[in-house]
Design a protein around this motif. Structure first.
Motif, PDB file in Angstrom:
ATOM      1  N   ALA A  59       0.834  -1.206   0.000  1.00 44.18           N
ATOM      2  CA  ALA A  59       0.000   0.000   0.000  1.00 44.18           C
ATOM      3  C   ALA A  59       0.870   1.258   0.000  1.00 44.18           C
ATOM      4  N   CYS A  60       1.918   1.268   0.809  1.00 47.62           N
ATOM      5  CA  CYS A  60       2.830   2.425   0.838  1.00 47.62           C
ATOM      6  C   CYS A  60       3.547   2.598  -0.492  1.00 47.62           C
ATOM      7  N   TYR A  61       4.027   1.515  -1.051  1.00 52.92           N
ATOM      8  CA  TYR A  61       4.768   1.586  -2.314  1.00 52.92           C
ATOM      9  C   TYR A  61       3.861   2.047  -3.454  1.00 52.92           C
ATOM     10  N   MET A  62       2.613   1.559  -3.469  1.00 52.55           N
ATOM     11  CA  MET A  62       1.671   2.004  -4.505  1.00 52.55           C
ATOM     12  C   MET A  62       1.355   3.482  -4.345  1.00 52.55           C
ATOM     13  N   GLU A  63       1.194   3.923  -3.117  1.00 53.00           N
ATOM     14  CA  GLU A  63       0.910   5.340  -2.880  1.00 53.00           C
ATOM     15  C   GLU A  63       2.079   6.214  -3.332  1.00 53.00           C
ATOM     16  N   LEU A  64       3.295   5.791  -3.025  1.00 60.69           N
ATOM     17  CA  LEU A  64       4.468   6.545  -3.461  1.00 60.69           C
ATOM     18  C   LEU A  64       4.589   6.548  -4.989  1.00 60.69           C
ATOM     19  N   ALA A  65       4.314   5.419  -5.614  1.00 55.90           N
ATOM     20  CA  ALA A  65       4.420   5.336  -7.069  1.00 55.90           C
ATOM     21  C   ALA A  65       3.412   6.235  -7.767  1.00 55.90           C
ATOM     22  N   VAL A  66       2.231   6.378  -7.178  1.00 57.44           N
ATOM     23  CA  VAL A  66       1.192   7.212  -7.789  1.00 57.44           C
ATOM     24  C   VAL A  66       1.429   8.687  -7.479  1.00 57.44           C
ATOM     25  N   SER A  67       1.813   8.982  -6.242  1.00 58.93           N
ATOM     26  CA  SER A  67       1.968  10.389  -5.848  1.00 58.93           C
ATOM     27  C   SER A  67       3.225  11.031  -6.427  1.00 58.93           C
ATOM     28  N   SER A  68       4.300  10.271  -6.584  1.00 61.57           N
ATOM     29  CA  SER A  68       5.522  10.836  -7.163  1.00 61.57           C
ATOM     30  C   SER A  68       6.198   9.787  -8.037  1.00 61.57           C
ATOM     31  N   PRO A  69       5.661   9.581  -9.253  1.00 62.12           N
ATOM     32  CA  PRO A  69       6.235   8.563 -10.135  1.00 62.12           C
ATOM     33  C   PRO A  69       7.681   8.894 -10.514  1.00 62.12           C
ATOM     34  N   SER A  70       8.522   7.886 -10.445  1.00 70.56           N
ATOM     35  CA  SER A  70       9.935   8.077 -10.761  1.00 70.56           C
ATOM     36  C   SER A  70      10.530   6.737 -11.161  1.00 70.56           C
ATOM     37  N   ALA A  71      11.441   6.764 -12.103  1.00 70.44           N
ATOM     38  CA  ALA A  71      12.125   5.532 -12.511  1.00 70.44           C
ATOM     39  C   ALA A  71      13.099   5.070 -11.423  1.00 70.44           C
TER      40      ALA A  71
END
Length: 189
Positions: A59-71
């Protein structure tokens, strides 16, 4: 200067296979010792906190990926929130995992093939599997994710087959084969 743009080549089924395949491999390689020493009941008790941890992590990783997408993934998230050194440590940890994981999978797959076909040396099978994994990754994300999808479906089919074959022999009394299933090693106290 040659420029290349990132392209979305993976479909949701490929992403599903990457996630499920990573977890599914533990069903083949990591469970035998736990089942032998503690039985299925103890394993179920251990799964509860681990499952809660993984759900929170995802859940944390998905939230981070959506809120601040970065390679940069975990490295970039750690750098933004805790500074450069934390980003370096997170990135280095991911790098080590990416180096160790294919080797571990190749070794265990080579040993499994040797167990099933004793005429094939485990080291030879390990080297062949490792070279296959490297070649698949060199072909690109699409090719390797297709292989991962096929391997994940085959692994899940194997688990279902095992469950169907084992079900007639299942006994609830065998879930806790030893009296020490809830004891903890003295070092934890």
């Amino acid at each position: 200067m040659l420029e290349s743009k990132l392209q979305k080549v993976l479909k949701p089924r490929h992403l599903w296979a990457l996630a499920v395949g990573a977890v599914c491999s533990g069903n083949y390689y990591g469970f035998s010792y736990g089942f032998e020493t503690g039985g299925p009941g103890s394993f179920l008790l251990a799964f509860l906190p681990v499952t809660a941890m993984y759900v929170c992590f995802m859940a944390c990783y998905m939230e981070l990926a959506v809120s601040s997408p970065s390679a940069g993934g975990a490295s970039e998230y750690a750098r933004r929130s805790m500074g450069g050194f934390a980003g370096f440590i997170a990135g280095f940890s991911v790098l080590v995992a990416y180096i160790v994981a294919p080797c571990a999978v190749a070794i265990t797959t080579g040993q499994l093939l040797h167990y099933l076909v004793p005429a094939i040396p485990a080291m030879t099978a390990t080297v062949v599997f490792f070279c296959l994994f490297v070649a698949l990754n060199l072909l690109g994300a699409k090719s390797s994710s297709r292989f991962e999808l096929i391997a994940t479906i085959a692994a899940l089919a194997g688990l279902v087959l095992f469950a169907v074959v084992a079900l007639p022999s299942f006994s609830v009394f065998g879930c806790f084969p030893t009296a020490h299933f809830l004891t903890f090693p003295p070092l934890l106290w």
